[in-house]
Structure formats: C-alpha cells, structure tokens
Design an enzyme around this catalytic site. Structure first.
Site, PDB file in Angstrom:
ATOM      1  N   ASN A   9       0.872  -1.175   0.000  1.00  0.00           N
ATOM      2  CA  ASN A   9       0.000   0.000   0.000  1.00  0.00           C
ATOM      3  C   ASN A   9       0.910   1.225   0.000  1.00  0.00           C
ATOM      4  O   ASN A   9       1.498   1.555   1.017  1.00  0.00           O
ATOM      5  CB  ASN A   9      -0.895  -0.025   1.254  1.00  0.00           C
ATOM      6  CG  ASN A   9      -1.707   1.255   1.411  1.00  0.00           C
ATOM      7  OD1 ASN A   9      -1.798   2.063   0.478  1.00  0.00           O
ATOM      8  ND2 ASN A   9      -2.297   1.446   2.586  1.00  0.00           N
ATOM      9  N   LYS A  11       0.183   4.305  -0.330  1.00  0.00           N
ATOM     10  CA  LYS A  11      -0.423   5.519   0.255  1.00  0.00           C
ATOM     11  C   LYS A  11      -0.129   6.735  -0.638  1.00  0.00           C
ATOM     12  O   LYS A  11      -0.114   6.604  -1.855  1.00  0.00           O
ATOM     13  CB  LYS A  11       0.076   5.711   1.684  1.00  0.00           C
ATOM     14  CG  LYS A  11      -0.090   4.453   2.536  1.00  0.00           C
ATOM     15  CD  LYS A  11       0.127   4.696   3.985  1.00  0.00           C
ATOM     16  CE  LYS A  11       0.050   3.382   4.744  1.00  0.00           C
ATOM     17  NZ  LYS A  11       0.089   3.555   6.175  1.00  0.00           N
ATOM     18  N   HIS A  93      -9.510   1.185   5.147  1.00  0.00           N
ATOM     19  CA  HIS A  93      -8.197   1.384   5.788  1.00  0.00           C
ATOM     20  C   HIS A  93      -8.382   2.359   6.956  1.00  0.00           C
ATOM     21  O   HIS A  93      -9.171   3.306   6.876  1.00  0.00           O
ATOM     22  CB  HIS A  93      -7.195   1.935   4.769  1.00  0.00           C
ATOM     23  CG  HIS A  93      -5.790   1.930   5.293  1.00  0.00           C
ATOM     24  ND1 HIS A  93      -5.338   2.861   6.193  1.00  0.00           N
ATOM     25  CD2 HIS A  93      -4.767   1.073   5.068  1.00  0.00           C
ATOM     26  CE1 HIS A  93      -4.069   2.589   6.497  1.00  0.00           C
ATOM     27  NE2 HIS A  93      -3.700   1.504   5.835  1.00  0.00           N
ATOM     28  N   GLU A  95      -6.741   4.751   7.960  1.00  0.00           N
ATOM     29  CA  GLU A  95      -6.518   6.179   7.650  1.00  0.00           C
ATOM     30  C   GLU A  95      -7.745   6.777   6.970  1.00  0.00           C
ATOM     31  O   GLU A  95      -8.020   7.969   7.126  1.00  0.00           O
ATOM     32  CB  GLU A  95      -5.248   6.317   6.783  1.00  0.00           C
ATOM     33  CG  GLU A  95      -4.006   6.065   7.636  1.00  0.00           C
ATOM     34  CD  GLU A  95      -2.802   5.549   6.870  1.00  0.00           C
ATOM     35  OE1 GLU A  95      -2.781   5.597   5.633  1.00  0.00           O
ATOM     36  OE2 GLU A  95      -1.865   5.062   7.550  1.00  0.00           O
ATOM     37  N   GLU A 165      -5.485  -5.083  10.674  1.00  0.00           N
ATOM     38  CA  GLU A 165      -4.452  -4.071  10.848  1.00  0.00           C
ATOM     39  C   GLU A 165      -4.699  -3.316  12.154  1.00  0.00           C
ATOM     40  O   GLU A 165      -5.480  -2.350  12.178  1.00  0.00           O
ATOM     41  CB  GLU A 165      -4.490  -3.074   9.696  1.00  0.00           C
ATOM     42  CG  GLU A 165      -4.250  -3.683   8.341  1.00  0.00           C
ATOM     43  CD  GLU A 165      -3.689  -2.651   7.373  1.00  0.00           C
ATOM     44  OE1 GLU A 165      -2.544  -2.812   6.972  1.00  0.00           O
ATOM     45  OE2 GLU A 165      -4.387  -1.686   7.072  1.00  0.00           O
ATOM     46  N   GLY A 171       2.408   2.051  10.707  1.00  0.00           N
ATOM     47  CA  GLY A 171       3.358   3.143  10.536  1.00  0.00           C
ATOM     48  C   GLY A 171       4.066   3.551  11.816  1.00  0.00           C
ATOM     49  O   GLY A 171       4.696   4.611  11.875  1.00  0.00           O
ATOM     50  N   SER A 210       3.360  -2.385  10.288  1.00  0.00           N
ATOM     51  CA  SER A 210       4.826  -2.407  10.461  1.00  0.00           C
ATOM     52  C   SER A 210       5.443  -3.763  10.161  1.00  0.00           C
ATOM     53  O   SER A 210       6.403  -4.174  10.822  1.00  0.00           O
ATOM     54  CB  SER A 210       5.203  -1.918  11.868  1.00  0.00           C
ATOM     55  OG  SER A 210       4.753  -0.594  12.074  1.00  0.00           O
TER      56      SER A 210
END
Ligand code: PEP
Length: 247
Positions: A9, A11, A93, A95, A165, A171, A210
């Site tokens: 991904n 991003k 996701h 985010e 996730e 991240g 991560s």
C-alpha cells in the site's frame, strides 16, 4: 490450502519516475517468489502501473467510491478501476476511517461496489490502542466485518480478502506479536465460520502493521496469517521483495 498474498500500500507516495522504477524492480524479483504479489497505487498512477504490470504482479487501488456514477466530485468508481485492470481494492483502511470519517456502512458499500465490478475487496479492520487496552479488540473487529455480512450476506465474503491491521501498529514500527495477530485472525475465521465454514476456510486474512523483512517470517508462519498488507516497507523494492521471499 490458502495462497499467500503480499500486497503493498503505497499511500500518498511516488512520482511517474519513482513508481516506474519501483514496479520494474518488484516485477523482476516477483517472478521467483512463492506467493501472489500486488501493489495498491495512488489513483492517479493506476493507469501507469496498469501498463507496467504482468502476470507476476497484480494492481490494486487504495479506495473506491461507494457510488457507481453521478455528481460525486473527486470520486473514482469501481467500474473505472476495472477499466484499468485493477484486481484488488482496499476498503476501510484505518486512515480512511479516521481522517475521512468513513463509517462501517460506507465501507460495506465500497466493499460491495468492488464486488459488483469483479474486483477483489480487501476489507481492512482493526482496533485502536485504547480499544485494545479496554479489552474490546474482537468486538471492534467483529463489528467492522459484520457491517458487510449483515448488509450484503456472507456470500459477499466469498473470494474477498480481510486485512487485520491494528491501528496502533500502522506506521509506528510497533508490530503485533505473531501470537497477538494469530489470535485475532483465528477469531475472525471463527466469526466467518458461524455463517459459512467453506468461506471461512478459503478467506485470505492478511496482517498489516509495520511488517518488515525482519518480522515477516515469524508472522507469516502463523496458521491463520495468509499474507501481509505492507505500507512503509512496500516503498523499497528490496524490503518488499524480502517480505515476499519470507512468505
Ligand atoms: C498500512 O498502512 O496498511 C500499513 C500496514 O502500513 P505500515 O506497514 O507502514 O505499518
């Protein structure tokens, strides 16, 4: 036996030049790995990557509109993604859920839009650190998955992918331990099996958060971890391919 899927991904990263180089490097390494490999590109680079990919690398998008067409400025539909050979699409996701306030219902609608267009949805689910500390990890994950099942049926999960996730691991350099991830993955499979045992057994459940060349092998060795959704480490061909090789 479930095939392992390693999906990158990217991003909000990349340029014409860097993405052309990255895809070239991934394709040359992906030919010799034992798993399915995909990259989720920013929308604007989907046509570029679509021209570059071959049988060793699949293309995905990072999001999709819940609408088919109409007055939705800035949106990209599932049919448009299908026009550019997108095989996968991320939905939900964290985010998107947190920065764009996407609700479980919108995520379910996006999931369905991809299915209708023949694109494999990757349904991202996961708890925040506060939710984990409060002991409600599984109820949060179950709620996010049930939003799809309750509206579109367990059959909609057939051929789809789930990505667990944990938000606190995305991240941050902090990874769920293989045992922590396995426990949530097994519970997700149990949830699916309540409605359909075959779908539960066939569904690929990826871990994301991560994952890197150092921790990939131990995570991917767990029985219910069927691959990885890779953020930061997917931007470097060497790291991304090392994760694919660990699969
Ligand atoms: C992600 O954003 O899906 C992700 C897993 O990111 P990272 O690998 O950087 O934690």
């Amino acid at each position: 036996m479930r095939e392992t899927l390693i999906a990158g991904n990217w991003k909000l990263n990349g340029s014409n030049q860097s993405i052309t180089e990255l895809v070239g490097a991934i394709i040359s390494g992906a030919k010799t790995v034992n798993c399915k490999v995909a990259v989720c590109a920013p929308y604007i680079y989907v046509p570029l990557v679509s021209k570059l990919v071959d049988d060793s690398l699949s293309l995905g998008a990072q999001d999709v509109s819940e609408h088919d067409s109409g007055a939705y400025t800035g949106e990209i539909s599932a049919a448009m993604l299908a026009d550019f050979k997108c095989s996968y699409g991320l939905v939900g996701h964290s985010e998107r859920r947190s920065y764009h306030q996407e609700t479980d219902e919108q995520v379910a609608n996006k999931f369905n839009a991809l299915k209708q267009a023949g694109i494999t949805p990757v349904l991202c689910v996961g708890e925040t650190l506060e939710e984990r500390d409060a002991g409600i990890t599984q109820s949060v994950v179950n709620r996010q998955i049930l939003a799809v099942i309750d509206k579109y049926g367990i059959e909609s999960l057939s051929g789809a992918v789930v990505a667990y996730e944990p938000v606190w691991a995305i991240g941050t350099g902090r990874t769920a331990s293989p045992e922590q991830a396995q426990s949530v993955h097994a519970d997700i499979r149990t949830l699916l099996a309540k409605d359909d045992n075959e779908i539960a057994e066939k569904t690929q459940i990826l871990y994301g958060g991560s994952m890197n060349p150092q921790n990939a092998a131990s995570l991917l060795a767990m029985p219910d971890i069927d691959g990885g959704l890779i953020g930061g480490a997917s931007l470097k061909a060497g790291d991304f391919l090392a994760i694919c090789q660990a699969a």
